[in-house]
Every structure is written in C-alpha cells, then in structure tokens.
Design a protein around this motif. Structure first.
Motif, PDB file in Angstrom:
ATOM      1  N   THR A  98     -33.357  32.316  -9.503  1.00 21.61           N
ATOM      2  CA  THR A  98     -34.206  32.303 -10.695  1.00 21.61           C
ATOM      3  C   THR A  98     -33.427  31.577 -11.783  1.00 21.61           C
ATOM      4  O   THR A  98     -32.266  31.900 -12.034  1.00 21.61           O
ATOM      5  CB  THR A  98     -34.534  33.733 -11.165  1.00 21.61           C
ATOM      6  OG1 THR A  98     -35.184  34.419 -10.102  1.00 21.61           O
ATOM      7  CG2 THR A  98     -35.444  33.706 -12.382  1.00 21.61           C
TER       8      THR A  98
ATOM      9  N   ALA B  65     -33.379  30.114 -15.753  1.00 22.11           N
ATOM     10  CA  ALA B  65     -33.947  30.078 -17.110  1.00 22.11           C
ATOM     11  C   ALA B  65     -33.275  28.949 -17.878  1.00 22.11           C
ATOM     12  O   ALA B  65     -32.041  28.890 -17.940  1.00 22.11           O
ATOM     13  CB  ALA B  65     -33.710  31.413 -17.812  1.00 22.11           C
ATOM     14  N   HIS B  66     -34.070  28.050 -18.427  1.00 13.39           N
ATOM     15  CA  HIS B  66     -33.547  26.929 -19.204  1.00 13.39           C
ATOM     16  C   HIS B  66     -33.702  27.222 -20.693  1.00 13.39           C
ATOM     17  O   HIS B  66     -34.794  27.584 -21.152  1.00 13.39           O
ATOM     18  CB  HIS B  66     -34.291  25.635 -18.861  1.00 13.39           C
ATOM     19  CG  HIS B  66     -34.024  25.156 -17.468  1.00 13.39           C
ATOM     20  ND1 HIS B  66     -32.931  24.401 -17.140  1.00 13.39           N
ATOM     21  CD2 HIS B  66     -34.695  25.368 -16.314  1.00 13.39           C
ATOM     22  CE1 HIS B  66     -32.945  24.141 -15.839  1.00 13.39           C
ATOM     23  NE2 HIS B  66     -34.014  24.715 -15.310  1.00 13.39           N
ATOM     24  N   LEU B  67     -32.623  27.055 -21.434  1.00 12.32           N
ATOM     25  CA  LEU B  67     -32.637  27.286 -22.887  1.00 12.32           C
ATOM     26  C   LEU B  67     -31.780  26.228 -23.557  1.00 12.32           C
ATOM     27  O   LEU B  67     -30.563  26.169 -23.313  1.00 12.32           O
ATOM     28  CB  LEU B  67     -32.069  28.674 -23.219  1.00 12.32           C
ATOM     29  CG  LEU B  67     -32.885  29.900 -22.797  1.00 12.32           C
ATOM     30  CD1 LEU B  67     -32.011  31.144 -22.832  1.00 12.32           C
ATOM     31  CD2 LEU B  67     -34.067  30.089 -23.715  1.00 12.32           C
ATOM     32  N   ASP B  68     -32.397  25.417 -24.412  1.00 15.93           N
ATOM     33  CA  ASP B  68     -31.616  24.423 -25.184  1.00 15.93           C
ATOM     34  C   ASP B  68     -30.703  23.573 -24.296  1.00 15.93           C
ATOM     35  O   ASP B  68     -29.504  23.473 -24.565  1.00 15.93           O
ATOM     36  CB  ASP B  68     -30.762  25.127 -26.244  1.00 15.93           C
ATOM     37  CG  ASP B  68     -31.555  25.409 -27.498  1.00 15.93           C
ATOM     38  OD1 ASP B  68     -32.761  25.085 -27.525  1.00 15.93           O
ATOM     39  OD2 ASP B  68     -30.965  25.945 -28.450  1.00 15.93           O
TER      40      ASP B  68
ATOM     41  N   GLU C 206     -29.303  24.157 -21.693  1.00 14.66           N
ATOM     42  CA  GLU C 206     -28.407  24.931 -20.843  1.00 14.66           C
ATOM     43  C   GLU C 206     -29.245  25.778 -19.892  1.00 14.66           C
ATOM     44  O   GLU C 206     -30.474  25.861 -20.044  1.00 14.66           O
ATOM     45  CB  GLU C 206     -27.500  25.838 -21.686  1.00 14.66           C
ATOM     46  CG  GLU C 206     -26.602  25.064 -22.643  1.00 14.66           C
ATOM     47  CD  GLU C 206     -25.516  25.906 -23.265  1.00 14.66           C
ATOM     48  OE1 GLU C 206     -24.548  25.330 -23.755  1.00 14.66           O
ATOM     49  OE2 GLU C 206     -25.633  27.147 -23.261  1.00 14.66           O
ATOM     50  N   ALA C 207     -28.578  26.385 -18.926  1.00 14.67           N
ATOM     51  CA  ALA C 207     -29.332  27.198 -17.958  1.00 14.67           C
ATOM     52  C   ALA C 207     -28.555  28.447 -17.579  1.00 14.67           C
ATOM     53  O   ALA C 207     -27.320  28.474 -17.630  1.00 14.67           O
ATOM     54  CB  ALA C 207     -29.630  26.371 -16.704  1.00 14.67           C
ATOM     55  N   VAL C 208     -29.306  29.471 -17.236  1.00 13.64           N
ATOM     56  CA  VAL C 208     -28.733  30.673 -16.644  1.00 13.64           C
ATOM     57  C   VAL C 208     -29.419  30.856 -15.297  1.00 13.64           C
ATOM     58  O   VAL C 208     -30.643  30.749 -15.188  1.00 13.64           O
ATOM     59  CB  VAL C 208     -28.955  31.918 -17.524  1.00 13.64           C
ATOM     60  CG1 VAL C 208     -28.390  33.162 -16.850  1.00 13.64           C
ATOM     61  CG2 VAL C 208     -28.313  31.720 -18.898  1.00 13.64           C
TER      62      VAL C 208
ATOM     63  N   TYR D  82     -29.823  33.277 -11.847  1.00 14.77           N
ATOM     64  CA  TYR D  82     -29.599  34.539 -11.146  1.00 14.77           C
ATOM     65  C   TYR D  82     -29.804  34.287  -9.653  1.00 14.77           C
ATOM     66  O   TYR D  82     -30.853  33.805  -9.232  1.00 14.77           O
ATOM     67  CB  TYR D  82     -30.563  35.622 -11.625  1.00 14.77           C
ATOM     68  CG  TYR D  82     -30.454  36.890 -10.813  1.00 14.77           C
ATOM     69  CD1 TYR D  82     -29.254  37.598 -10.746  1.00 14.77           C
ATOM     70  CD2 TYR D  82     -31.538  37.368 -10.083  1.00 14.77           C
ATOM     71  CE1 TYR D  82     -29.146  38.751  -9.992  1.00 14.77           C
ATOM     72  CE2 TYR D  82     -31.439  38.536  -9.335  1.00 14.77           C
ATOM     73  CZ  TYR D  82     -30.241  39.216  -9.288  1.00 14.77           C
ATOM     74  OH  TYR D  82     -30.124  40.353  -8.536  1.00 14.77           O
TER      75      TYR D  82
ATOM     76  N   GLU E 106     -30.329  35.887  -6.284  1.00 12.74           N
ATOM     77  CA  GLU E 106     -30.731  37.168  -5.686  1.00 12.74           C
ATOM     78  C   GLU E 106     -29.949  37.469  -4.416  1.00 12.74           C
ATOM     79  O   GLU E 106     -29.790  38.631  -4.034  1.00 12.74           O
ATOM     80  CB  GLU E 106     -32.234  37.163  -5.392  1.00 12.74           C
ATOM     81  CG  GLU E 106     -33.068  37.241  -6.659  1.00 12.74           C
ATOM     82  CD  GLU E 106     -34.553  37.129  -6.395  1.00 12.74           C
ATOM     83  OE1 GLU E 106     -34.966  37.293  -5.237  1.00 12.74           O
ATOM     84  OE2 GLU E 106     -35.293  36.857  -7.364  1.00 12.74           O
TER      85      GLU E 106
ATOM     86  N   GLY F 246     -26.366  38.293  -6.021  1.00 13.33           N
ATOM     87  CA  GLY F 246     -26.378  39.137  -7.223  1.00 13.33           C
ATOM     88  C   GLY F 246     -25.610  38.525  -8.379  1.00 13.33           C
ATOM     89  O   GLY F 246     -25.442  39.162  -9.416  1.00 13.33           O
TER      90      GLY F 246
ATOM     91  N   LEU G  81     -24.643  35.964 -11.540  1.00 12.56           N
ATOM     92  CA  LEU G  81     -25.245  35.237 -12.661  1.00 12.56           C
ATOM     93  C   LEU G  81     -24.346  34.062 -13.005  1.00 12.56           C
ATOM     94  O   LEU G  81     -23.123  34.177 -12.995  1.00 12.56           O
ATOM     95  CB  LEU G  81     -25.351  36.147 -13.886  1.00 12.56           C
ATOM     96  CG  LEU G  81     -26.457  37.193 -13.874  1.00 12.56           C
ATOM     97  CD1 LEU G  81     -26.132  38.292 -14.884  1.00 12.56           C
ATOM     98  CD2 LEU G  81     -27.803  36.549 -14.207  1.00 12.56           C
ATOM     99  N   HIS G  82     -24.942  32.929 -13.318  1.00 10.57           N
ATOM    100  CA  HIS G  82     -24.179  31.736 -13.685  1.00 10.57           C
ATOM    101  C   HIS G  82     -24.728  31.163 -14.986  1.00 10.57           C
ATOM    102  O   HIS G  82     -25.944  31.071 -15.165  1.00 10.57           O
ATOM    103  CB  HIS G  82     -24.284  30.670 -12.588  1.00 10.57           C
ATOM    104  CG  HIS G  82     -23.911  31.168 -11.230  1.00 10.57           C
ATOM    105  ND1 HIS G  82     -22.609  31.212 -10.766  1.00 10.57           N
ATOM    106  CD2 HIS G  82     -24.678  31.685 -10.226  1.00 10.57           C
ATOM    107  CE1 HIS G  82     -22.588  31.710  -9.540  1.00 10.57           C
ATOM    108  NE2 HIS G  82     -23.831  32.000  -9.190  1.00 10.57           N
ATOM    109  N   HIS G  83     -23.815  30.767 -15.860  1.00 10.60           N
ATOM    110  CA  HIS G  83     -24.205  30.094 -17.101  1.00 10.60           C
ATOM    111  C   HIS G  83     -23.777  28.633 -16.982  1.00 10.60           C
ATOM    112  O   HIS G  83     -22.588  28.331 -16.820  1.00 10.60           O
ATOM    113  CB  HIS G  83     -23.508  30.768 -18.294  1.00 10.60           C
ATOM    114  CG  HIS G  83     -23.731  30.049 -19.585  1.00 10.60           C
ATOM    115  ND1 HIS G  83     -22.845  30.120 -20.637  1.00 10.60           N
ATOM    116  CD2 HIS G  83     -24.734  29.232 -19.997  1.00 10.60           C
ATOM    117  CE1 HIS G  83     -23.288  29.389 -21.639  1.00 10.60           C
ATOM    118  NE2 HIS G  83     -24.425  28.835 -21.279  1.00 10.60           N
TER     119      HIS G  83
END
Lengths: 93, 268
Positions: A11, A13-16, A18-20, A22, A24, A27, A29-31
C-alpha cells in the motif's frame, strides 16, 4: 536486468512528492524521499538501470553517471527491503 | 487488595491501596474476575481516608508509569476503563489505533506522541494554567475514512453508570477533569519527536509525519493498508512539525504557541 517494483501486497501513500509504503508481507513501513519515490515509480520492468538513469539525467539535465550511481544504490535498497518483484526482504535490512 | 481480570486474551492484575476502589472494581468488572493470580499490571492509589477522597490526589499507574494523577474520581475511573479497553486495540479493525495523545488550545488540537503525554502528566496543572488541555489517553482512534480522531467504541461489559458511581464517592468542584474524545475531532497540528539535536520545532514533511504515525499504529497487521489511507488524510489536513531537544516543558510551550498562533512560532 530490468527491475520492477512490486505491486502485490504493497500500500503506497504519496504526499508532496514523497511516499510511505506499507508492506503487508513483511509488516514493514518505508518512507521514501522525493528521489527514491521517483525512481520507485519508474521501476516498471521496461528498462535497465542504465536506460532508466539516462532518461532521468536527460529529463532533469543531470550528469548521467552520477544519476546511475544513485539509482543503483536505491535499487539495491529496494531489493534488500523486498520491494521489487521476485525479491524477498533481507534480514536486518 | 489485588484482583485479576481476564479481558480477551489478556489476564490483567490490578492492585489498589483502597478498599473503596476495590469494591468499585468488584462492581464494575465482575464478569471478568478470575481466581488465578497475575502480577499487578495496574496500581491504583487513593487517599487512605475516605474524607480525603477528592482532596488528595488519586493516581493510576501502569507498571511504574503514572497514567493519571487527579482529584477527580470520574477522571480516574474513565482513564482506567479506557486503559482496559485499549488492551483489545491490537486485535480490532474498527478504527486505526495510534499510540498518541493530544493537546488542545483555543479550539485547536495537536496530536502528540504517547511518550510525551507520559512526561507531561506531572505538568498537567501548569499546562492547564497556560490554557492547554492534555488528553488523558495514550491511544487515539482514527477513522480510516475521514482521518478524524473519533471516540473509541466500547466493547467491555461495564455497567453504564460505573464511572458516575465512582465519582459519587467524592464529588469534586472544579476538579481537573481529563480530556477525552467524546465527538469526532479534526487534527490541526501533528507534532512528533525528532532527534535530540534537532531544533525545538521544525516543519516536518507530511510523508515523514505519516511514517511516524503509522509506526505507532497498534493494529497495523489487522487493519493493513487502510491505516495508511486514513492517516494520510489526517496529515494532509494538518501542519506537521518535528520536536527536537529533550525538555518536555519546552516542547509543550512550542506546541502551545503553534496552536495559539495558527502557525509555527518565530522563536521556535
């Protein structure tokens, strides 16, 4: 080799620019910073690292060799994290 | 006195110095009482004499960490029941459960790390004199669709008037009530801990804030990627900052100034 970013089980999520991510499966999380996000989005299995780096260098007016070094480093990190197709995350990585 | 309760998969030991609180436990949690013992996970310390209830502080500890120090038994009871409810969070999928608290000032809300809430429990009086209300909870529920902080849906079978019954033992005038989520809240500011060497308050990229929040989700394996979506909505609407240094008082001052001004304070 033409690396491809995994799609299944991630999963994103793109923000500005950048991306995060997940993962599954693991388990984890990557920034991803803007550079890592751009490279990850371009890993569609259609180009080698050299070809990809040349495209980025041309698009942004950068030195191709320097770009290739950064892209290789990022692809290594993606591979170690298990974010590429056909890869399994390395322990401790 | 000591009691052990079986709450879902967890056996929880509760020790209290107060027979009065013990009697309330027996009333409120009787369906969960088990005979086998368990090491105390929570300790509840009330004044020894009943006439001191509401005049001297009552304290709830998780291990050795004080979760709440209050004159108001309603606050104590609610924090206590919220704590027990939180034991089910890792197994639930009805909300995103984040280890975080919040501070409110002037109708604005800042989400802050649960670790900072623990540090600030002792400063609650000073905070309230500065107009800052600090949450009494260390886990918030976020709605995956709206990204708003929402009330936790209770699952424990506790009598409806249990908290009122405890409060009735020592009604408090102007007691320092805690802050609870009784309605959906928009989050205006997200403040997360940065490096000790970092500036007291610096803008944080929303993706970094999202990563920090997601790392504190207790039910991430259960709720999965939906957590990212809900928290992304939350951080997109909020101003996000990293808190540097190691002084909780400085941090809360910076948070308060940020909430008061609607932007980052120039001095931070």
């Amino acid at each position: 080799m033409k690396p491809r970013a995994r799609e299944e089980g991630l999963t994103i999520a793109h923000l500005d620019r950048e991306a995060v991510i997940y993962d599954e499966r693991s388990g984890d999380l990557h920034h991803l910073n803007p550079t890592a996000t751009l490279v990850f989005q371009l890993l569609d299995g259609s180009a080698t690292i050299k070809e990809l780096s040349a495209d980025i260098a041309e698009a942004f007016g950068l030195n191709a060799e320097e770009v290739e070094g950064q892209v290789r480093s990022l692809v290594r990190r993606f591979r170690k994290a298990g974010l590429l197709d056909g890869e399994v995350a390395s322990k401790g990585g | 006195m000591h009691r052990t309760y079986e709450l879902g998969p967890a056996k929880v030991g509760i020790r209290t110095t107060s027979p009065t609180f013990g009697a309330w436990l027996d009333y409120a949690l009787s369906p969960y009482l088990v005979s086998e013992g368990s090491d105390p996970h929570y300790s509840v310390v009330l004044p020894e004499r009943s006439e001191e209830l509401g005049r001297k502080l009552s304290i709830l500890y998780a291990g050795t960490i004080p979760l709440v120090r209050t004159l108001d038994l309603a606050t104590l009871g609610r924090v206590f029941l919220d704590e027990l409810e939180s034991l089910s969070f890792p197994h639930r999928d009805d909300a995103i459960y984040v280890n975080a608290g919040f501070a409110c000032l002037g109708g604005r809300t800042a989400l802050i790390p649960a670790r900072l809430v623990h540090h600030l429990v002792r400063l609650r009086g000073q905070l309230e004199r500065a107009g800052v209300t600090l949450s009494s909870t260390k886990t918030v529920a976020v709605d995956p669709g709206s990204g708003r902080v929402v009330p936790v849906r209770p699952t424990l079978n506790v009598p409806a008037g249990a908290v009122d019954r405890l409060a009735g033992l020592a009604p408090v005038d102007g007691g320092r009530g805690g802050l609870f989520v009784d309605r959906p809240l928009d989050v205006d500011v997200v403040c997360w801990l940065d490096d000790v060497d970092a500036a007291l308050l610096e803008p944080m990229p929303p993706a970094a804030a999202l990563h920090n929040l997601a790392s504190e989700v207790t039910n991430l394996p259960v709720i999965g990627g939906a957590a990212l979506g809900g928290l992304a909505v939350l951080v997109e609407r909020a101003r996000c900052y990293g808190l540097g240094g190691d002084d909780a008082r400085d941090m809360i001052r910076a948070i308060a100034e940020t909430l008061a001004s609607g932007s980052a304070p120039a001095s931070a």
